[in-house]
Design a protein around this motif. Sequence first.
Motif, short mmCIF file in Angstrom:
data_model
loop_
_atom_site.label_atom_id
_atom_site.label_comp_id
_atom_site.label_asym_id
_atom_site.label_seq_id
_atom_site.Cartn_x
_atom_site.Cartn_y
_atom_site.Cartn_z
N LYS A 145 0.84 -1.20 0.00
CA LYS A 145 0.00 0.00 0.00
C LYS A 145 0.88 1.26 0.00
O LYS A 145 0.59 2.23 -0.71
N GLU B 166 0.64 4.08 -2.94
CA GLU B 166 0.33 5.45 -2.53
C GLU B 166 1.42 6.42 -2.98
O GLU B 166 1.21 7.61 -3.05
N ASN C 133 -4.77 -1.87 -5.92
CA ASN C 133 -5.50 -0.63 -6.11
C ASN C 133 -5.15 0.31 -4.96
O ASN C 133 -5.29 -0.07 -3.79
N PRO C 134 -4.73 1.54 -5.24
CA PRO C 134 -4.34 2.45 -4.15
C PRO C 134 -5.51 2.86 -3.26
O PRO C 134 -5.30 3.32 -2.14
N ASN C 135 -6.72 2.67 -3.71
CA ASN C 135 -7.90 3.07 -2.93
C ASN C 135 -8.49 1.93 -2.11
O ASN C 135 -9.61 2.03 -1.63
N HIS C 136 -7.76 0.86 -1.96
CA HIS C 136 -8.26 -0.31 -1.24
C HIS C 136 -7.29 -0.66 -0.11
O HIS C 136 -6.08 -0.54 -0.27
N SER C 137 -7.83 -1.08 1.02
CA SER C 137 -6.99 -1.56 2.12
C SER C 137 -7.00 -3.09 2.08
O SER C 137 -8.07 -3.70 2.06
#
Length: 180
Positions: free
Chosen positions: A110, A114, A138-142
């Motif tokens: 991550k 990011e 995906n940068p928008n997912h944890s």
Amino acid sequence: VEHHSNINMSLDQIKTFGVTAEDKIVWFASVAFDASISEIMMSLYSGATLCIPREEEQKDKDQFISFLQETKSTIVTFPPSYLELLSKEDLKSLKTIITAGESANPIKAKEIVENGINYYNAYGPTEYSVCTSIFKLNPNHSYSSVPIGVPLSNTRVYILADDLRVVPVGLSATSYVGGQ
């Protein structure tokens, strides 16, 4: 492993990773390790430059960082344990990082996405031409863990119980690979 399996894997990786003739791919894996085939062939089939660090450059983190900067490398495949040694500042010149060979660290992954770097997790047994599946973070997912991804072109992956029945998503079982 048959020749067409290698071509299938390499062409799918070139497409998935967006490799072009302008890229500079690091040959990080030992020639005795199957991952080296992925690095070498991805470079040869795409027309990208293959950047080959000396053994002492790989073993010394500072020398390796200098190597990345001097060669203007853009794509590298690391075992996640080696990636852990490097900071986001060390990796800033790269456009794509691929991890393989062991479980990826979701926190480190991550951090990388990011920072604007593409991060892919690759998985596959040697017997199946090195790589079987790829996952792009995906940068928008944890993520609590980094998945092994979707099968390469012309490849099928099945997750089967001991009785060879397909298990539902989320259950642990054995992976079976078929195709090229």
